[in-house]
Every structure is written in structure tokens, then in C-alpha cells.
Write a protein that holds these residues in place. Structure first.
Motif, short mmCIF file in Angstrom:
data_model
loop_
_atom_site.label_atom_id
_atom_site.label_comp_id
_atom_site.label_asym_id
_atom_site.label_seq_id
_atom_site.Cartn_x
_atom_site.Cartn_y
_atom_site.Cartn_z
N ARG A 55 0.91 -1.27 0.03
CA ARG A 55 0.22 0.76 -0.36
C ARG A 55 0.76 0.94 0.29
O ARG A 55 0.80 2.18 -0.74
CB ARG A 55 -0.92 0.08 1.55
N GLU A 56 2.06 1.06 0.91
CA GLU A 56 3.08 2.24 0.56
C GLU A 56 3.54 2.46 -0.83
O GLU A 56 3.25 3.75 -1.19
CB GLU A 56 3.79 2.16 2.11
N ALA A 57 3.97 1.44 -0.91
CA ALA A 57 4.50 1.82 -2.51
C ALA A 57 3.83 2.65 -3.50
O ALA A 57 3.36 3.31 -4.03
CB ALA A 57 4.96 0.22 -2.71
N VAL A 62 1.54 6.95 -6.84
CA VAL A 62 0.39 8.06 -7.44
C VAL A 62 0.53 9.10 -6.65
O VAL A 62 0.22 9.90 -7.90
CB VAL A 62 -0.58 7.33 -5.90
N GLN A 63 1.79 9.16 -5.67
CA GLN A 63 2.40 10.76 -5.46
C GLN A 63 3.30 11.67 -6.97
O GLN A 63 2.99 12.85 -7.53
CB GLN A 63 2.93 11.08 -4.48
N GLU A 64 3.84 10.67 -7.41
CA GLU A 64 4.49 10.55 -8.33
C GLU A 64 3.88 10.55 -10.24
O GLU A 64 4.74 11.00 -11.09
CB GLU A 64 6.15 9.05 -8.53
N GLY A 65 3.21 10.21 -9.63
CA GLY A 65 1.91 10.49 -11.30
C GLY A 65 1.44 9.03 -11.63
O GLY A 65 0.99 9.22 -13.24
N LEU A 66 2.24 8.42 -11.53
CA LEU A 66 2.62 7.22 -12.25
C LEU A 66 1.23 6.46 -12.57
O LEU A 66 0.91 5.85 -12.47
CB LEU A 66 3.69 5.94 -12.53
N LEU A 67 0.58 6.24 -10.94
CA LEU A 67 -0.32 5.38 -11.33
C LEU A 67 -1.75 6.85 -10.01
O LEU A 67 -1.43 7.75 -9.67
CB LEU A 67 -0.73 4.71 -9.62
N THR A 68 -2.84 6.58 -10.79
CA THR A 68 -4.15 7.59 -10.30
C THR A 68 -4.80 6.94 -8.90
O THR A 68 -5.38 5.27 -9.89
CB THR A 68 -4.12 7.97 -11.60
N SER A 69 -5.87 7.42 -8.45
CA SER A 69 -6.32 6.26 -7.61
C SER A 69 -7.93 7.20 -6.72
O SER A 69 -7.98 8.60 -7.39
CB SER A 69 -6.49 6.57 -6.18
N VAL A 70 -8.94 6.31 -7.23
CA VAL A 70 -10.40 7.18 -7.96
C VAL A 70 -11.14 6.23 -6.99
O VAL A 70 -10.95 5.49 -6.90
CB VAL A 70 -11.14 7.36 -8.62
N VAL A 77 -2.71 2.29 -13.75
CA VAL A 77 -1.48 2.91 -14.30
C VAL A 77 -2.14 3.98 -15.29
O VAL A 77 -3.25 3.87 -15.47
CB VAL A 77 -0.79 2.10 -15.36
N VAL A 78 -1.45 5.66 -15.31
CA VAL A 78 -2.25 6.65 -15.20
C VAL A 78 -2.06 6.25 -16.74
O VAL A 78 -1.33 5.95 -17.56
CB VAL A 78 -0.98 7.98 -14.77
N GLN A 79 -3.49 7.40 -17.60
CA GLN A 79 -3.42 7.09 -18.47
C GLN A 79 -3.26 8.65 -19.09
O GLN A 79 -3.87 10.10 -18.80
CB GLN A 79 -4.81 7.33 -19.28
N LEU A 80 -2.11 9.44 -20.46
CA LEU A 80 -1.78 10.42 -20.48
C LEU A 80 -2.94 10.98 -21.66
O LEU A 80 -2.46 10.14 -22.93
CB LEU A 80 -0.07 10.85 -20.35
N GLY A 81 -3.51 11.97 -22.07
CA GLY A 81 -3.76 12.48 -22.74
C GLY A 81 -2.83 13.24 -23.91
O GLY A 81 -2.07 13.91 -23.17
N ILE A 82 -2.95 14.30 -24.79
CA ILE A 82 -2.12 14.99 -25.55
C ILE A 82 -2.32 16.41 -25.00
O ILE A 82 -1.05 16.59 -25.24
CB ILE A 82 -3.49 15.36 -26.65
N GLU A 83 -3.34 16.60 -24.21
CA GLU A 83 -2.79 17.73 -23.47
C GLU A 83 -2.20 17.39 -22.39
O GLU A 83 -0.58 18.29 -22.20
CB GLU A 83 -4.21 18.42 -22.58
N ASP A 84 -1.93 16.55 -21.67
CA ASP A 84 -1.08 15.81 -20.59
C ASP A 84 0.49 15.63 -21.54
O ASP A 84 1.53 16.12 -20.25
CB ASP A 84 -1.63 14.82 -20.07
#
Length: 223
Positions: A55-57, A62-70, A77-84
Motif C-alpha cells: 500500500r505504501e509503495a 500515486v504521488q509521483e503521478g505514475l498511478l492514479t487513484s479514484v 496506471v495513469v493514462q496521459l492525453g495529448i494535453e498532458d
């Protein structure tokens, strides 16, 4: 579970740091694909670890922006759009331009010589068509210049942008220019650095990064 099945048991000394490193590597290598769900229970079982360090990892990434939590939808795993992607390269441009202004006041000739080793690695990767190694050599080239500015905070900021750039590249396959063009772009930057031509260097880095955004945007399958 897709990419998570590629992980196995960890030794007792496997801490949250090691788990985060493992997940980060899997994400940046494309084994864990954009949008893939990260199930902490399944991951802990695969690693033969308790859920605490897992959980800590996960929260660290999530803080680094590699994962997203909803909430109520879990972690993925984060999904980047063209604007990102455009924003990542805009931030890179700001950091790299400022780093250039600093390094051009120092021993830029020695730095250019150090970059020759990176260009050699890039040449080998391009000859072998190993695009993951091309990406690493590309970003190592730019990171080396930023690090030469001697700013710990600037290097840390750029390190985060490197990770996000790799995510941008993994979003689309086969986006690179022909090998000779890739090498020529980076060699020109090294030559301008060696010559001490800051104005032309800044113009070249502007074009270099803006061209990258255009190339990635053109590869976007979205209408």
C-alpha cells in the motif's frame, strides 16, 4: 491480472522502496499498461508480502503521478492525453532552457565531450532498433545537461519529467524519426554546446521539444 502476473515473490528485505522500484520499472517498460488496474491484494500475494508495504509503495507512485487513484474505482496506471503530453514537454522546455543558461557559463566543452558517450549508446540502440534503449539514451542526454547545471531541485524536477516523458513515449509505438535524424538532432545540440552558442542552442532545443509534441500528437489515434 495482466502485467502484475510478471512479478514474483520478494525476499524478506523487500520494503516499500523495493516494491515501488519494481512497479515503476514495470510501468516504464510498458509491462503494466496505461489504464491497467493495480489490485493491492493480488500484488501482495504475488510478492508474498503483507499489504502494508504494498500500500505504501502504491501511494508513493500515486504521488509521483505514475498511478492514479479514484474513490470507489481503485488504482490504475495513469493514462496521459495529448494535453498532458503537451504540458510535460512545455515543462521540460522551461527546465532545459534554464539549465542551458547555467551550463553555458561553465565548462560546456567538457560537458559536450561527456555527451559523446551518450551519443555512442544512442547510435548502438538505433542500429539495433532497440527503441527502449533509444528512449533511455535520449533522456539520459537531456538529464546529463540538466544535472550539469548543479541544481538539486532542477534535477529532481527533471527526473519526474523524464518518467512522464517515458509514459508519453510508451503511449505510442514507432513514433521515432529515422535513426540518422534522431542522432543528428542530438549531435547538433552537443555541437552547439561545445561551440558555446547559447542562442542557437535555445532555438534548437525549442524546435527539438516542440517537434516531439507534434510527432506524438500526430500518432494519437483519437479523432
Amino acid at each position: 491480472m495482466g502485467g502484475l502476473d510478471s512479478v514474483g515473490p520478494m525476499k524478506a528485505q523487500g520494503t516499500a522502496d523495493l516494491i515501488a522500484d519494481l512497479l515503476r520499472e514495470r510501468i516504464l517498460d510498458g509491462v503494466l499498461a496505461a489504464g491497467e488496474q493495480i489490485n493491492e491484494v493480488h500484488l501482495a500475494a504475488r510478492l508474498e508480502m503483507s499489504r502494508g508495504p504494498v500500500r505504501e509503495a502504491v501511494q508513493r507512485l500515486v504521488q509521483e503521478g505514475l498511478l492514479t487513484s479514484v474513490r470507489n474505482r481503485g488504482t490504475s496506471v495513469v493514462q496521459l492525453g495529448i494535453e498532458d503530453i503537451a504540458d510535460v514537454y512545455r515543462a521540460r522546455l522551461a527546465v532545459e532552457r534554464e539549465a542551458a543558461r547555467v551550463v553555458f557559463t561553465g565548462d560546456h566543452v567538457r560537458l559536450a565531450a561527456a555527451l559523446e558517450r551518450v551519443l555512442g549508446d544512442m547510435r548502438v540502440a538505433l542500429d539495433n532498433r532497440v527503441w527502449a534503449d533509444v528512449s533511455r539514451a535520449d533522456l539520459t542526454f537531456h538529464q546529463t545537461i540538466v544535472d550539469a547545471a548543479g541544481s538539486r531541485r532542477m534535477s529532481k524536477m527533471f527526473g519526474t519529467l523524464v518518467v512522464e516523458t517515458l509514459l508519453c513515449i510508451h503511449k505510442f509505438e514507432n513514433i521515432y524519426d529515422p535513426p540518422d535524424i534522431i542522432l543528428d538532432h542530438h549531435r547538433r545540440l552537443a555541437d552547439l554546446l561545445r561551440a558555446g552558442d547559447l542562442d542557437d542552442y535555445l532555438r534548437e532545443i525549442d524546435w527539438h521539444l516542440q517537434n516531439s509534441v507534434q510527432t506524438i500528437s500526430a500518432a494519437d489515434p483519437a479523432p
